[in-house]
Design a protein around this motif. Sequence first.
Motif, PDB file in Angstrom:
ATOM      1  N   UNK A 285       0.977  -1.193  -0.100  1.00 53.32           N
ATOM      2  CA  UNK A 285      -0.087  -0.017   0.042  1.00 53.32           C
ATOM      3  C   UNK A 285       0.967   1.262   0.101  1.00 53.32           C
ATOM      4  N   UNK A 286       1.997   1.192   0.647  1.00 56.56           N
ATOM      5  CA  UNK A 286       2.813   2.448   0.941  1.00 56.56           C
ATOM      6  C   UNK A 286       4.356   2.339   0.465  1.00 56.56           C
ATOM      7  N   UNK A 287       4.777   1.010  -0.046  1.00 55.16           N
ATOM      8  CA  UNK A 287       6.043   0.971  -0.263  1.00 55.16           C
ATOM      9  C   UNK A 287       7.048   0.577   1.056  1.00 55.16           C
ATOM     10  N   UNK A 487       4.955   1.766  -6.962  1.00 53.78           N
ATOM     11  CA  UNK A 487       5.414   1.994  -5.740  1.00 53.78           C
ATOM     12  C   UNK A 487       7.085   1.955  -5.515  1.00 53.78           C
ATOM     13  N   UNK A 488       7.537   2.822  -4.850  1.00 47.01           N
ATOM     14  CA  UNK A 488       9.031   2.610  -4.700  1.00 47.01           C
ATOM     15  C   UNK A 488       9.154   2.339  -2.851  1.00 47.01           C
ATOM     16  N   UNK A 489      10.181   1.449  -2.886  1.00 46.30           N
ATOM     17  CA  UNK A 489      10.336   1.174  -1.300  1.00 46.30           C
ATOM     18  C   UNK A 489      10.896   2.226  -0.562  1.00 46.30           C
ATOM     19  N   UNK A 490      10.491   2.250   0.775  1.00 48.14           N
ATOM     20  CA  UNK A 490      10.942   3.204   1.671  1.00 48.14           C
ATOM     21  C   UNK A 490      11.583   2.432   2.952  1.00 48.14           C
ATOM     22  N   UNK A 501       9.353  10.905   3.004  1.00 51.34           N
ATOM     23  CA  UNK A 501       8.239  10.901   2.227  1.00 51.34           C
ATOM     24  C   UNK A 501       7.911   9.301   1.980  1.00 51.34           C
ATOM     25  N   UNK A 502       6.653   8.935   1.803  1.00 52.58           N
ATOM     26  CA  UNK A 502       6.253   7.653   1.573  1.00 52.58           C
ATOM     27  C   UNK A 502       6.513   7.026   0.146  1.00 52.58           C
ATOM     28  N   UNK A 503       6.425   5.789  -0.022  1.00 51.93           N
ATOM     29  CA  UNK A 503       6.664   5.272  -1.169  1.00 51.93           C
ATOM     30  C   UNK A 503       5.357   5.307  -1.960  1.00 51.93           C
ATOM     31  N   UNK A 504       4.209   5.713  -1.727  1.00 51.40           N
ATOM     32  CA  UNK A 504       3.193   5.800  -2.595  1.00 51.40           C
ATOM     33  C   UNK A 504       3.018   7.028  -3.365  1.00 51.40           C
ATOM     34  N   UNK A 505       3.692   8.038  -2.897  1.00 52.53           N
ATOM     35  CA  UNK A 505       3.727   9.386  -3.722  1.00 52.53           C
ATOM     36  C   UNK A 505       4.542   9.305  -4.998  1.00 52.53           C
ATOM     37  N   UNK A 506       3.863   8.686  -5.816  1.00 58.01           N
ATOM     38  CA  UNK A 506       4.476   8.190  -7.135  1.00 58.01           C
ATOM     39  C   UNK A 506       3.455   8.261  -8.190  1.00 58.01           C
ATOM     40  N   UNK A 507       3.650   8.242  -9.388  1.00 57.05           N
ATOM     41  CA  UNK A 507       2.840   8.113 -10.601  1.00 57.05           C
ATOM     42  C   UNK A 507       2.172   6.805 -10.761  1.00 57.05           C
ATOM     43  N   UNK A 590      -1.880  -6.641   0.738  1.00 59.74           N
ATOM     44  CA  UNK A 590      -1.330  -5.709   1.967  1.00 59.74           C
ATOM     45  C   UNK A 590       0.318  -6.049   1.996  1.00 59.74           C
ATOM     46  N   UNK A 591       0.805  -7.330   1.526  1.00 64.01           N
ATOM     47  CA  UNK A 591       2.249  -7.535   1.875  1.00 64.01           C
ATOM     48  C   UNK A 591       2.532  -8.147   0.590  1.00 64.01           C
ATOM     49  N   UNK A 592       3.926  -8.027   0.007  1.00 66.92           N
ATOM     50  CA  UNK A 592       4.467  -8.525  -0.818  1.00 66.92           C
ATOM     51  C   UNK A 592       5.734  -9.390  -0.227  1.00 66.92           C
ATOM     52  N   UNK A 593       6.284 -10.408  -0.868  1.00 66.39           N
ATOM     53  CA  UNK A 593       7.580 -11.013  -0.399  1.00 66.39           C
ATOM     54  C   UNK A 593       8.278 -11.501  -1.575  1.00 66.39           C
TER      55      UNK A 593
END
Length: 675
Positions: A285-287, A487-490, A501-507, A590-593
């Motif tokens: 959801x947010x990286x 998403x970008x990782x944080x 900054x959160x990783x969800x503030x992306x295009x 919610x979660x990726x692995x």
Amino acid sequence: MSEPSIFFFEVNERQGVFHRRAFLLGGLTGVGLLALGGRLAQLQLVEAQRYQKLSAGNQFNYRLVPPPRGLILDRNGVSLASNRPNFRLMINKDKGLDAEAVLDDLTKLVPIDGTRRARVLRDLERAPRKAPVVVMEDLSWEEFSRVNIRAPELPNVTADMGEVRVYPFGGAFAHVIGYVAKVSDRDLETAKKDPTQDQDLLHHPGFRIGKQGVEKAFDIELRGRTGATKAEVDAQGRVVRLDPAGDVPPTPGKAIRLTLDADIQNRALEVMGEESGAIVVMDCRNGDLLAMASAPSFDANRFVRGLSGPEYKALSEYERKPLLDKSMTGLFPPGSTFKPTVGLAALQAGIDPNIRINCPGSWYYGGRTWRCWQKGGHGAQNMHDAIKNSCDIYFYQTALKIGPDAIASAARAVGFGQIFDIGIPGQKRGIVPDREWKKRAFKRNPANQIWFPGETPSYGIGQGALTVNALQLAVMTARLANAKKALVPRLVKSVGDVEQPAGSDVPDLPFSPEHLAYVRGGMAAVANDVRGTAYRNSQLGIGDVQMAGKTGTAQVRSYDKGVSRDSKDVRWRLKDHNLFVAFAPYDDPRYAVSVIIEHGGMGGATAGAPRAREVMRVALLKDPEIRARIERPAPLPEAPVEDVMEGAAPEDPIEEAPPPEPGPPPPGTPTGGQQ
């Protein structure tokens, strides 16, 4: 005889000379007195404070006190790097110091072997005058007391209490957090070029500098500001008494809060066991990165104390490379975990996913036979079935239809071939090949600058020149699961209470929702269809929560001419890599692995999937909303009217005991396919 005559003009001239001299001398005297008075006023009024400080400097001495290093915390406030008391024994270098004699006296009180003695003498020779040099650290209370009792008999010897860095979880976070160590000559040379560096602090024996990971990237923020202790000294510089009222307290460094979760990270390293590889967990959801585990690891606490030459050599020469962060520095072919990306590229290129391609188990093209991992073949496959069954023949031919540039474009869109700004150095970009890359890579060999058709089939199944890291695999999976944001990782949540900054503030992703949903459906079948390649090892066993995933096996050697893929009796470095990517819950991601088992020797379904499942279970069970979902009582079945007596209350639902928690299968157990 005539009387003498008086010449008045001579008298007047002599008087005039006298008066001029008197005025000149008086003026000079006045100027001198004025200058003397001005100087006295300057000394007593203007510069009085300065000379008071100089006077106090002769009487008092300030000893620099390193500030407590800032804490490093996980997302829940659990300490990942902190400080503990440290009893130290030091020798102050001074004029006329007989270091050999002092060490002889100290040897009677504490154990000082020949190696330590040689190191202390070397450090004393290199240290500036009046600088303290550490003889021993981590003294016991008995040793500390023994030295302090005899302090008057030991000139230039000090035993005090400082702080030393400690990592409570040892190796679980070693690659991400890094470690601190003594300042090296190279560090000093670098610091000389930076005017903002505190040179006195760098020379202090109790100071440690960040050497890797978060400790290195945020070293300045973690340092804080130095303090000082005030002491009265005699003419020889020896301490007469302490003056606590004049102490300057140090300012602790800023706290760094990471997005990692200590429980998930520890579980990830635990399930890796003795294997080599990496596990990365990312919030869809947010990286936020919840785990970045690299195995095997090392105990960062040993680096703080300082490793011996043989110890460091053993770590650096071990073939499984415990010093390498495999989560973002280790590069591997993604194998079949790349097939969802190829599927997206095909859909974007207009390929009809319902068209079936026959898989007889092998396919002849370009003068060679291309084989599927399933010896007997999969039969007629559409894209959904090909993802579920990981059919190589389907993706060989599909890759040829769309070409390398379309695949590379989709690969970069889902996160491959990129370096993400997560706050720490060490990432490797990997290779996402296409025609332009081929031209750049073979500038000196024009004959190889052409992309040959025979390179494309391997590209379609995640082999060839393609290389990725575990972080990129997690980003790809999280983007597919999110189905909207790129998403970008944080990794760093906050620095000194300043939120990052959160990783969800992306295009948004450049794929249509329909195409993303189709590929996700294939990944759900991998884990939940009884014929899926990871079905047996992908059942979470927590309510109705399902996981979607993709298995992968990446070759490290050729299997042409009938060479068996059985790696039971093959050397470790010649075994295949095993990979698995997944996200959960499938209906509300919610979660990726991502899991990479380096030279695991078995398929991604039997090596990667069980580990991903165990780590995913921890992440899901720690989520309050997921727990509420799985603990919600099942709805009561409607009872027939005749079975319900008038005025009777319905029976309470009987809650069934949850199934036993599944664990990783024992080594060698045949639990699924190889892809």
